[in-house]
Design a protein around this motif. Structure first.
Motif, PDB file in Angstrom:
ATOM      1  N   UNK A  91      -0.157  11.072  -8.585  1.00  2.00           N
ATOM      2  CA  UNK A  91       1.043  10.931  -7.760  1.00  2.00           C
ATOM      3  C   UNK A  91       0.745  10.070  -6.541  1.00  2.00           C
ATOM      4  N   UNK A  92      -0.461  10.172  -5.996  1.00  4.30           N
ATOM      5  CA  UNK A  92      -0.821   9.322  -4.866  1.00  4.30           C
ATOM      6  C   UNK A  92      -0.867   7.853  -5.287  1.00  4.30           C
ATOM      7  N   UNK A  93      -1.417   7.594  -6.474  1.00  4.76           N
ATOM      8  CA  UNK A  93      -1.455   6.221  -6.985  1.00  4.76           C
ATOM      9  C   UNK A  93      -0.038   5.693  -7.180  1.00  4.76           C
ATOM     10  N   UNK A  94       0.822   6.520  -7.767  1.00  4.60           N
ATOM     11  CA  UNK A  94       2.211   6.118  -7.983  1.00  4.60           C
ATOM     12  C   UNK A  94       2.890   5.732  -6.677  1.00  4.60           C
ATOM     13  N   UNK A  95       2.777   6.567  -5.664  1.00 10.14           N
ATOM     14  CA  UNK A  95       3.497   6.309  -4.422  1.00 10.14           C
ATOM     15  C   UNK A  95       2.937   5.097  -3.684  1.00 10.14           C
ATOM     16  N   UNK A  96       1.649   4.860  -3.834  1.00  9.07           N
ATOM     17  CA  UNK A  96       1.068   3.638  -3.270  1.00  9.07           C
ATOM     18  C   UNK A  96       1.683   2.403  -3.923  1.00  9.07           C
ATOM     19  N   UNK A  97       1.733   2.395  -5.253  1.00 11.24           N
ATOM     20  CA  UNK A  97       2.248   1.226  -5.967  1.00 11.24           C
ATOM     21  C   UNK A  97       3.760   1.080  -5.787  1.00 11.24           C
ATOM     22  N   UNK A  98       4.469   2.190  -5.725  1.00  9.67           N
ATOM     23  CA  UNK A  98       5.916   2.122  -5.507  1.00  9.67           C
ATOM     24  C   UNK A  98       6.227   1.502  -4.146  1.00  9.67           C
ATOM     25  N   UNK A  99       5.428   1.847  -3.145  1.00  7.35           N
ATOM     26  CA  UNK A  99       5.621   1.266  -1.813  1.00  7.35           C
ATOM     27  C   UNK A  99       5.333  -0.224  -1.834  1.00  7.35           C
ATOM     28  N   UNK A 100       4.320  -0.631  -2.587  1.00  5.54           N
ATOM     29  CA  UNK A 100       4.022  -2.057  -2.703  1.00  5.54           C
ATOM     30  C   UNK A 100       5.189  -2.801  -3.350  1.00  5.54           C
ATOM     31  N   UNK A 101       5.827  -2.190  -4.354  1.00  8.47           N
ATOM     32  CA  UNK A 101       6.977  -2.832  -5.003  1.00  8.47           C
ATOM     33  C   UNK A 101       8.167  -2.903  -4.054  1.00  8.47           C
ATOM     34  N   UNK A 102       8.400  -1.827  -3.317  1.00  7.79           N
ATOM     35  CA  UNK A 102       9.489  -1.801  -2.344  1.00  7.79           C
ATOM     36  C   UNK A 102      10.533  -0.746  -2.628  1.00  7.79           C
ATOM     37  N   UNK A 103      10.701   0.177  -1.693  1.00  4.69           N
ATOM     38  CA  UNK A 103      11.740   1.194  -1.761  1.00  4.69           C
ATOM     39  C   UNK A 103      11.929   1.792  -0.376  1.00  4.69           C
ATOM     40  N   UNK A 129       1.815   4.424   4.437  1.00  4.70           N
ATOM     41  CA  UNK A 129       1.583   3.472   5.525  1.00  4.70           C
ATOM     42  C   UNK A 129       0.575   2.412   5.088  1.00  4.70           C
ATOM     43  N   UNK A 130      -0.510   2.841   4.447  1.00 10.98           N
ATOM     44  CA  UNK A 130      -1.513   1.891   3.990  1.00 10.98           C
ATOM     45  C   UNK A 130      -0.951   0.891   2.995  1.00 10.98           C
ATOM     46  N   UNK A 131      -0.104   1.370   2.084  1.00 15.38           N
ATOM     47  CA  UNK A 131       0.502   0.484   1.094  1.00 15.38           C
ATOM     48  C   UNK A 131       1.491  -0.485   1.745  1.00 15.38           C
ATOM     49  N   UNK A 132       2.222  -0.003   2.749  1.00 19.72           N
ATOM     50  CA  UNK A 132       3.135  -0.879   3.488  1.00 19.72           C
ATOM     51  C   UNK A 132       2.360  -2.021   4.136  1.00 19.72           C
ATOM     52  N   UNK A 133       1.251  -1.688   4.795  1.00 21.20           N
ATOM     53  CA  UNK A 133       0.460  -2.704   5.472  1.00 21.20           C
ATOM     54  C   UNK A 133      -0.164  -3.676   4.479  1.00 21.20           C
ATOM     55  N   UNK A 134      -0.703  -3.142   3.389  1.00 20.69           N
ATOM     56  CA  UNK A 134      -1.371  -3.984   2.401  1.00 20.69           C
ATOM     57  C   UNK A 134      -0.404  -5.005   1.801  1.00 20.69           C
ATOM     58  N   UNK A 135       0.840  -4.574   1.591  1.00 20.26           N
ATOM     59  CA  UNK A 135       1.837  -5.454   0.961  1.00 20.26           C
ATOM     60  C   UNK A 135       2.666  -6.234   1.985  1.00 20.26           C
ATOM     61  N   UNK A 136       2.255  -6.173   3.259  1.00 21.62           N
ATOM     62  CA  UNK A 136       2.877  -6.973   4.315  1.00 21.62           C
ATOM     63  C   UNK A 136       4.370  -6.701   4.451  1.00 21.62           C
ATOM     64  N   UNK A 137       4.712  -5.413   4.535  1.00 22.53           N
ATOM     65  CA  UNK A 137       6.099  -5.023   4.774  1.00 22.53           C
ATOM     66  C   UNK A 137       6.219  -4.435   6.176  1.00 22.53           C
ATOM     67  N   UNK A 138       7.456  -4.258   6.615  1.00 18.56           N
ATOM     68  CA  UNK A 138       7.710  -3.642   7.915  1.00 18.56           C
ATOM     69  C   UNK A 138       8.479  -2.343   7.760  1.00 18.56           C
ATOM     70  N   UNK A 139       8.437  -1.772   6.556  1.00 17.19           N
ATOM     71  CA  UNK A 139       9.187  -0.549   6.294  1.00 17.19           C
ATOM     72  C   UNK A 139       8.322   0.427   5.510  1.00 17.19           C
TER      73      UNK A 139
END
Length: 242
Positions: A91-103, A129-139
């Protein structure tokens, strides 16, 4: 966003400095010095270009230079409602990747067939938060944990809801495959069940509340696979409508 380190600064309105953990990364890992430029985000959709003005062993003070325009590249408000897997790593892996995709929002469901009853919200929040930063998002996505299925239906009532399950039909109602869904655009909520699937009563309750029963195809997918596939399909459907 520029090709500069991005830091999460949720309290920037009160103090022009990096939070302690972010400061440690900036000073001890990246070895940044006064005069170096960085990017900042409050995790709510705003970003800034800043310059480091002062450093000490634990502090990293900042000077704001300009606001960086940032806008989510997906339409509307995307919510992923998913039952946590028995393995917390999945589930942690899923939420990391979902954040990278955008939601915009993650709702961790409590269902009849749920395999995991509890998750540590603080740890999940750090992963987001880590996934947001890695994927260069502001959300950073909003996170709600241990939400009963019926409550999640209520919280998403203003969106187009798709409930993905493995049954060919429930009470004689056939599901529609996601690529054939008439996506209306705007806000959308995806419901992904546990490994044992949603209970029949849950699917019927979702249908009664206006959710559309949906399928990803003939393969039986793990929870995290189904969630990522569905999320990417929404992004793809949005792009084809532009």
């Amino acid at each position: 966003m520029q090709d500069l380190p991005l830091f999460y600064t949720p309290d920037l309105e009160h103090r022009l400095a990096l939070p302690e953990e972010e400061a440690g990364h900036a000073l001890r890992v990246l070895r940044l010095d006064p005069g170096d430029r960085v990017q900042l985000t409050d995790g709510k959709g705003k970003a800034w270009l800043a310059e480091i003005s002062f450093t000490s062993k634990k502090d990293c003070e900042l000077q704001l230079l300009e606001e960086i325009p940032w806008q989510a590249y997906w339409q509307g408000h995307i919510t992923l409602c998913v039952a946590p897997t028995k393995s917390i790593d999945r589930i942690e892996w899923l939420l990391e990747k979902a954040t990278e995709l955008g939601l915009n929002r993650v709702i961790l469901l409590r269902c009849q067939h749920s395999e995991r009853k509890q998750v540590k919200a603080e740890r999940i929040s750090k992963i987001l938060v880590g996934a947001m930063k890695q994927s260069q998002k502001a959300l950073v996505p909003e996170l709600l944990v241990d939400v009963p299925f019926s409550e999640a239906l209520r919280l998403t009532a203003d969106s187009q809801r798709l409930i993905l399950h493995c049954r060919e039909s429930v009470d004689g109602i056939l599901e529609r495959r996601l690529p054939h869904v008439h996506y209306l655009g705007g806000d959308v909520s995806l419901f992904i069940g546990p490994e044992g699937d949603f209970a029949v009563e849950e699917v019927l309750a979702a249908q009664a509340s206006g959710a559309l029963p949906t399928s990803l195809g003939s393969s039986r997918l793990r929870t995290e696979t189904a969630a990522l596939a569905a999320l990417q399909w929404i992004h793809t459907l949005q792009m084809t409508k532009n």
